[in-house]
Design an enzyme around this catalytic site. Structure first.
Site, PDB file in Angstrom:
ATOM      1  N   HIS A 120       0.829  -0.955   0.080  1.00 59.65           N
ATOM      2  CA  HIS A 120      -0.125   0.070   0.098  1.00 59.65           C
ATOM      3  C   HIS A 120       1.158   0.883  -0.385  1.00 59.65           C
ATOM      4  O   HIS A 120       1.890   1.455   0.827  1.00 59.65           O
ATOM      5  CB  HIS A 120      -0.698   0.164   1.598  1.00 59.65           C
ATOM      6  N   GLN A 200      -5.216  -5.940   7.199  1.00 60.18           N
ATOM      7  CA  GLN A 200      -5.891  -7.246   6.161  1.00 60.18           C
ATOM      8  C   GLN A 200      -5.936  -7.575   7.115  1.00 60.18           C
ATOM      9  O   GLN A 200      -6.790  -8.369   6.817  1.00 60.18           O
ATOM     10  CB  GLN A 200      -5.808  -6.827   4.999  1.00 60.18           C
TER      11      GLN A 200
END
Length: 405
Positions: A120, A200
């Site tokens: 990310h 996540q």
């Protein structure tokens, strides 16, 4: 396709944000909030509200107890050795920036930081900024054909000047799961530390900081059915003790004079100013909610939804699936000749919400050879009926655009 829920009972009714016939498949971006979290936040801002760590009156003392109890609950949830290893931050992004700008100050020109192709932006940009500031090298490990970190290649790239390896536990685009203990052992063998982005992972699997072997672990509360604006930075106690303050102000000091200041021990050293009190209370309620269901149960439930989704979309010739078959709660895909934004728009007309774009992972899109993907991501409240609606919506997209099924 069967539409019976996989959970022993449906948890959809616990989430007021899902009222109506809405298939919400964007939990990887942010999770909906159960009523018990909303109620906890309302009480924290209402009948229970007071500041923490400062007041001598009873309600302030009670709120301080609740705030620190939230820290203890998060520490237990993560398998941390002590609540003093838990720093409350705004989210994983702030946690990584804190590490870069505090711990990172000890790095010297020529030192190396190793990340991967699937990170990310929040696990890329802070290191780019630090590398430019300190004249460091930023190395990037590749991924495999099925979208996992190429762990053998990554381990081979860890050298004597590597000071930090920073990886996603679970990719926010591909859902692939890293072998954190293996990577931690390899990093430590070379004298490097390991930072793990657990945004996540925390909502999908049981965490154990000792077993994982990481040195830093960060995640965001809003992805675990909690409020926005609150997140967690965990680090080993000895590392936190060695780190200088990141921001200055109230609450993080012991003494202040015009000549000098001395600083509180961790975690208070890194929590300058009035904290997000209601956020911490709401996060504790979210942990309670998730634990009442059981992370093992949640993980199995979402694995079945991923398998059903990949099976349904895999029958369409025009659909390209990304990531491994055993991805954690996430399925990214593309349709030949159709922009993901068009996919998202047409699905929205049918009451199905997905994410479409680069998912704050633009470099990964280049590796995958696409400008963007569509992404369906699952939570506690989803069931096979949501998968069926997604599949029907994708079939409609292929008909509208004339894509070959």
């Amino acid at each position: 396709m069967a539409t019976a829920p996989l959970m022993p009972r449906s948890h959809r009714d616990d989430f007021p944000g899902l009222a109506g016939n809405w298939a919400y498949l964007d939990t990887a971006a942010t999770a909906q909030k159960p009523q018990m979290v909303i109620d906890a936040i309302a009480r924290a801002y209402g009948t229970d509200y007071a500041t923490v760590h400062r007041g001598v009156y009873a309600r302030s003392a009670d709120m301080t107890v609740a705030f620190e109890a939230a820290r203890e609950k998060v520490a237990r949830f993560m398998g941390a050795a002590s609540p003093n290893e838990v720093v409350f931050v705004r989210g994983a992004t702030e946690g990584i920036n804190l590490i870069a700008q505090s711990w990172g100050e000890r790095l010297e020109a020529g030192d190396r930081i190793l990340i991967t192709q699937l990170e990310h932006h929040s696990n890329i940009v802070p290191w780019q900024l630090l590398a430019a500031h300190k004249n460091l090298h930023l190395d990037v490990a590749p991924i495999t054909a099925d979208g996992r970190i190429d762990e053998a290649a990554l381990i081979a790239m860890i050298g004597p000047r590597t000071r930090l390896v920073s990886i996603a536990h679970v990719s926010n685009v591909l859902g692939s799961v890293a072998d954190v203990p293996r990577i931690a052992a390899a990093a430590h063998a070379q004298g490097a530390l390991l930072l793990v982005d657990g945004c996540q992972a925390a909502p999908h699997m049981t965490l154990d900081m000792t077993a994982l072997g990481a040195d830093f672990y960060v995640w965001s509360g809003h992805k675990l059915y909690g409020p926005t604006g609150i997140g967690v930075l965990w680090a080993r106690a000895d590392i936190l003790e060695s780190m200088p303050p990141w921001q200055g102000g109230g609450a993080m000091i012991e003494t202040v004079t015009y000549e000098r200041s001395t600083f509180a021990p961790p975690p208070q050293r890194f929590e300058a100013g009035t904290p997000h009190i209601a956020g911490a209370i709401g996060l504790a309620a979210a942990v309670d909610y998730v634990e009442s269901i059981g992370l093992d149960h949640i993980q199995a439930h979402e694995a079945e939804l991923v398998a059903a989704t990949r099976a349904a979309l895999g029958q369409l010739n025009s659909v390209r699936l990304f990531g491994p078959d055993d991805s954690a709660g996430i399925v990214s895909f593309a349709i030949d000749g159709v922009h993901p934004h068009d996919i998202g728009t047409i699905l929205d007309e049918a009451g199905v919400a997905i994410r479409a774009g680069h998912h704050c992972a633009q470099p990964l899109m280049g590796v995958l050879g696409v400008p963007a993907t569509a992404r369906a991501s699952f939570g506690i409240y989803n069931d096979l009926s949501d998968v069926a609606r997604l599949a029907a919506g994708i079939e409609r997209v292929t008909r509208i655009f004339g894509a070959q099924e």
